[in-house]
Design a protein around this motif. Structure first.
Motif, PDB file in Angstrom:
ATOM      1  N   ASN A   1      19.823  47.486  62.251  1.00 12.13           N
ATOM      2  CA  ASN A   1      18.731  48.038  60.613  1.00 12.13           C
ATOM      3  C   ASN A   1      18.419  46.744  59.601  1.00 12.13           C
ATOM      4  O   ASN A   1      17.124  47.420  58.597  1.00 12.13           O
ATOM      5  N   SER A   2      19.381  46.765  59.459  1.00  8.56           N
ATOM      6  CA  SER A   2      19.839  44.697  58.001  1.00  8.56           C
ATOM      7  C   SER A   2      19.745  43.794  57.828  1.00  8.56           C
ATOM      8  O   SER A   2      19.487  43.250  57.108  1.00  8.56           O
ATOM      9  N   CYS A   3      20.743  43.484  59.031  1.00  7.92           N
ATOM     10  CA  CYS A   3      20.817  42.361  59.615  1.00  7.92           C
ATOM     11  C   CYS A   3      20.074  41.073  60.359  1.00  7.92           C
ATOM     12  O   CYS A   3      20.145  39.986  60.288  1.00  7.92           O
ATOM     13  N   ILE A   4      19.366  41.763  61.793  1.00  7.43           N
ATOM     14  CA  ILE A   4      19.293  41.264  62.663  1.00  7.43           C
ATOM     15  C   ILE A   4      17.663  39.907  62.173  1.00  7.43           C
ATOM     16  O   ILE A   4      16.999  38.862  62.860  1.00  7.43           O
TER      17      ILE A   4
ATOM     18  N   ASN B   1      21.180  37.900  68.804  1.00 14.24           N
ATOM     19  CA  ASN B   1      22.077  37.857  68.809  1.00 14.24           C
ATOM     20  C   ASN B   1      23.087  36.945  68.758  1.00 14.24           C
ATOM     21  O   ASN B   1      23.713  35.859  68.592  1.00 14.24           O
ATOM     22  N   LEU B   2      23.168  36.847  67.561  1.00 11.47           N
ATOM     23  CA  LEU B   2      23.952  36.817  66.293  1.00 11.47           C
ATOM     24  C   LEU B   2      23.525  35.009  66.114  1.00 11.47           C
ATOM     25  O   LEU B   2      24.684  34.240  65.293  1.00 11.47           O
ATOM     26  N   GLN B   3      22.498  34.296  66.451  1.00 14.21           N
ATOM     27  CA  GLN B   3      22.597  33.156  67.011  1.00 14.21           C
ATOM     28  C   GLN B   3      21.680  32.999  65.632  1.00 14.21           C
ATOM     29  O   GLN B   3      21.871  31.529  65.772  1.00 14.21           O
ATOM     30  N   GLY B   4      21.331  33.353  64.185  1.00 15.54           N
ATOM     31  CA  GLY B   4      21.410  33.014  63.305  1.00 15.54           C
ATOM     32  C   GLY B   4      19.396  32.644  63.124  1.00 15.54           C
ATOM     33  O   GLY B   4      18.784  32.551  64.955  1.00 15.54           O
ATOM     34  N   VAL B   5      18.972  32.783  62.261  1.00 14.33           N
ATOM     35  CA  VAL B   5      17.246  32.747  62.225  1.00 14.33           C
ATOM     36  C   VAL B   5      16.844  31.170  61.039  1.00 14.33           C
ATOM     37  O   VAL B   5      17.868  31.231  59.928  1.00 14.33           O
ATOM     38  N   GLY B   6      16.639  30.604  61.627  1.00 16.08           N
ATOM     39  CA  GLY B   6      16.409  29.435  60.616  1.00 16.08           C
ATOM     40  C   GLY B   6      15.346  29.304  59.531  1.00 16.08           C
ATOM     41  O   GLY B   6      14.423  29.756  59.634  1.00 16.08           O
ATOM     42  N   GLY B   7      16.278  28.314  58.022  1.00 18.95           N
ATOM     43  CA  GLY B   7      15.426  29.125  57.147  1.00 18.95           C
ATOM     44  C   GLY B   7      15.541  30.670  56.514  1.00 18.95           C
ATOM     45  O   GLY B   7      15.379  30.729  54.989  1.00 18.95           O
ATOM     46  N   ARG B   8      16.679  31.264  57.105  1.00 18.78           N
ATOM     47  CA  ARG B   8      16.445  32.379  56.507  1.00 18.78           C
ATOM     48  C   ARG B   8      18.362  32.832  56.948  1.00 18.78           C
ATOM     49  O   ARG B   8      18.938  33.446  55.305  1.00 18.78           O
ATOM     50  N   GLY B   9      18.551  33.096  57.427  1.00 20.84           N
ATOM     51  CA  GLY B   9      20.426  32.762  57.789  1.00 20.84           C
ATOM     52  C   GLY B   9      20.812  32.108  58.495  1.00 20.84           C
ATOM     53  O   GLY B   9      20.345  31.614  59.784  1.00 20.84           O
TER      54      GLY B   9
ATOM     55  N   SER C   1      24.268  31.355  61.891  1.00 25.87           N
ATOM     56  CA  SER C   1      24.933  32.029  62.888  1.00 25.87           C
ATOM     57  C   SER C   1      25.960  32.938  62.217  1.00 25.87           C
ATOM     58  O   SER C   1      26.527  32.360  62.011  1.00 25.87           O
ATOM     59  N   LEU C   2      26.294  34.153  63.005  1.00 26.23           N
ATOM     60  CA  LEU C   2      27.416  34.659  62.862  1.00 26.23           C
ATOM     61  C   LEU C   2      28.395  34.727  64.069  1.00 26.23           C
ATOM     62  O   LEU C   2      29.850  35.467  64.210  1.00 26.23           O
ATOM     63  N   VAL C   3      28.293  33.562  65.133  1.00 27.42           N
ATOM     64  CA  VAL C   3      28.846  33.559  65.756  1.00 27.42           C
ATOM     65  C   VAL C   3      30.073  33.011  65.913  1.00 27.42           C
ATOM     66  O   VAL C   3      30.217  31.708  64.855  1.00 27.42           O
ATOM     67  N   GLY C   4      31.689  34.059  65.820  1.00 26.01           N
ATOM     68  CA  GLY C   4      32.584  32.785  65.028  1.00 26.01           C
ATOM     69  C   GLY C   4      33.312  33.426  63.802  1.00 26.01           C
ATOM     70  O   GLY C   4      34.429  33.090  63.279  1.00 26.01           O
ATOM     71  N   VAL C   5      31.936  33.787  62.579  1.00 22.61           N
ATOM     72  CA  VAL C   5      32.398  34.516  61.547  1.00 22.61           C
ATOM     73  C   VAL C   5      33.863  35.571  62.152  1.00 22.61           C
ATOM     74  O   VAL C   5      34.533  35.460  60.775  1.00 22.61           O
ATOM     75  N   GLY C   6      33.935  35.848  62.584  1.00 25.60           N
ATOM     76  CA  GLY C   6      34.530  36.982  62.812  1.00 25.60           C
ATOM     77  C   GLY C   6      34.283  38.535  61.643  1.00 25.60           C
ATOM     78  O   GLY C   6      33.582  38.272  60.818  1.00 25.60           O
ATOM     79  N   GLU C   7      35.435  39.269  62.003  1.00 28.71           N
ATOM     80  CA  GLU C   7      35.361  40.603  60.937  1.00 28.71           C
ATOM     81  C   GLU C   7      35.813  40.198  59.297  1.00 28.71           C
ATOM     82  O   GLU C   7      34.875  40.591  58.845  1.00 28.71           O
TER      83      GLU C   7
ATOM     84  N   ASN D   1      31.244  40.984  69.336  1.00 27.39           N
ATOM     85  CA  ASN D   1      30.303  39.674  70.374  1.00 27.39           C
ATOM     86  C   ASN D   1      30.859  38.378  69.603  1.00 27.39           C
ATOM     87  O   ASN D   1      29.450  37.714  70.582  1.00 27.39           O
ATOM     88  N   GLY D   2      30.644  38.379  67.952  1.00 28.16           N
ATOM     89  CA  GLY D   2      31.115  37.414  68.573  1.00 28.16           C
ATOM     90  C   GLY D   2      31.610  36.250  68.376  1.00 28.16           C
ATOM     91  O   GLY D   2      32.821  35.362  67.796  1.00 28.16           O
ATOM     92  N   GLY D   3      33.436  37.039  68.195  1.00 25.56           N
ATOM     93  CA  GLY D   3      35.074  37.107  68.093  1.00 25.56           C
ATOM     94  C   GLY D   3      35.371  35.835  66.336  1.00 25.56           C
ATOM     95  O   GLY D   3      34.207  35.737  65.345  1.00 25.56           O
ATOM     96  N   GLY D   4      36.073  35.370  66.092  1.00 22.55           N
ATOM     97  CA  GLY D   4      36.553  34.904  64.698  1.00 22.55           C
ATOM     98  C   GLY D   4      37.548  35.702  64.043  1.00 22.55           C
ATOM     99  O   GLY D   4      38.669  36.462  64.819  1.00 22.55           O
ATOM    100  N   PRO D   5      37.447  35.158  63.098  1.00 22.86           N
ATOM    101  CA  PRO D   5      39.291  35.733  62.522  1.00 22.86           C
ATOM    102  C   PRO D   5      39.084  36.836  61.714  1.00 22.86           C
ATOM    103  O   PRO D   5      38.429  38.105  61.661  1.00 22.86           O
ATOM    104  N   VAL D   6      40.742  37.890  62.255  1.00 19.63           N
ATOM    105  CA  VAL D   6      40.417  39.358  61.708  1.00 19.63           C
ATOM    106  C   VAL D   6      41.425  39.671  60.842  1.00 19.63           C
ATOM    107  O   VAL D   6      42.315  38.796  60.801  1.00 19.63           O
ATOM    108  N   LEU D   7      41.393  40.531  60.201  1.00 16.82           N
ATOM    109  CA  LEU D   7      42.372  41.003  58.847  1.00 16.82           C
ATOM    110  C   LEU D   7      43.233  41.550  59.804  1.00 16.82           C
ATOM    111  O   LEU D   7      43.103  42.123  60.712  1.00 16.82           O
TER     112      LEU D   7
END
Length: 283
Positions: free
Chosen positions: A76-79, A85-93, A95-101, A144-150
């Protein structure tokens, strides 16, 4: 003579079956030993995989409904900016792959995401989602992307007790941008390091793990979890919200020697002008 040549000898007829039986027995033993060795190798590989593979997030593994809820929020808010697929969109946002929670918690809980407008730096604003929704969105990104956790702890449980070490580490790693007491400051190209007073303990920990904007990331090999907690303890001890840390008088915003030096300069300049006028009037 012909019968004796064509008739097999007794000793030959007795040895041939024994040799075939021994060959079959040796083949069977080789097969069994091979299967046994294969079984031992498989067990060893499975044991090594269990030991060296990191454990999955228990909340994700225990309750997939949280991940589904996070996916609904994402759709609803991020896609639009970060892709299906969290791959990011050029000029908009990005990639979220690997950023983690950790990154999700920092960006969303501080209201920086969803982004209101493109700019040099995202400013803090009231968050759009509550804690449960933020955790659900972080669970979806993590799954879906993995990464650092709190860490599991929240609030004051993340404050270390070695404030002296925390202050030293803060001055070495953070004060060049956030000032000596965490009040922030201007950076190049219109960017700025934010004031740390409004940030809670989890947000500071998440920022050290994810490195938002120009901030570098601090892995556990650079700053151990205990050292991160000590830094958080120091930041909260000098925060303007900590009334017990103010020894009295005007704090001058807590920016350290800069405003104090400016005040001393103008007070001294006014005193010199006054003395000069007084001397001139006497003459």
């Amino acid at each position: 003579m012909s019968d004796e040549k064509t008739r097999p000898r007794a000793q030959d007829t007795g040895r041939a079956p024994l040799r075939s039986v021994s060959r079959r027995g040796s083949k069977m033993r080789r097969r069994l030993s091979g299967l046994l060795a294969l079984g031992v190798a498989l067990v060893a590989v499975g044991g090594l995989y269990t030991v060296f593979t990191p454990e999955p997030d228990q909340a994700i593994a225990a309750d997939p409904a949280i991940v589904r809820e996070g996916q609904q929020i994402y759709d609803n808010s991020c896609i639009t900016c970060h892709g299906s697929n969290l791959q990011g969109v050029g000029g908009r946002g990005p990639s979220l792959v690997g950023v983690g929670e950790a990154s999700v918690y920092y960006q969303v809980s501080t209201g920086r995401m969803p982004l209101a407008a493109q700019g040099a730096a995202a400013e803090r604003k009231p968050p759009r989602y509550d804690e449960r929704q933020i955790d659900a969105l972080g669970a979806f990104i993590q799954a879906n992307g993995g990464g650092p956790v709190l860490p599991a702890e929240r609030g004051e449980a993340l404050r270390g007790e070695e404030l002296g070490r925390g202050g030293e580490l803060f001055r070495l790693n953070c004060a060049s941008c956030h000032n000596f007491t965490g009040r922030g400051g201007a950076l190049s190209q219109g960017k700025f390091a934010p004031n740390l007073d409004p940030a809670n303990e989890s947000q500071i920990y998440a920022a050290m793990l994810s490195g938002p904007a120009n901030m570098p990331t601090f892995a556990d090999s650079q700053l151990s979890p205990e050292e991160k907690r000590d830094i958080i303890g120091y930041i909260k001890s000098v925060s303007s919200n900590n009334t017990g840390a103010n020894p009295g008088g005007n704090g001058l915003g807590g920016f350290g020697p800069v405003p104090e030096g400016i005040v001393a300069f103008f007070v001294g300049l006014a005193a010199l002008i006054g003395i000069s006028l007084w001397i001139g009037s006497r003459q």
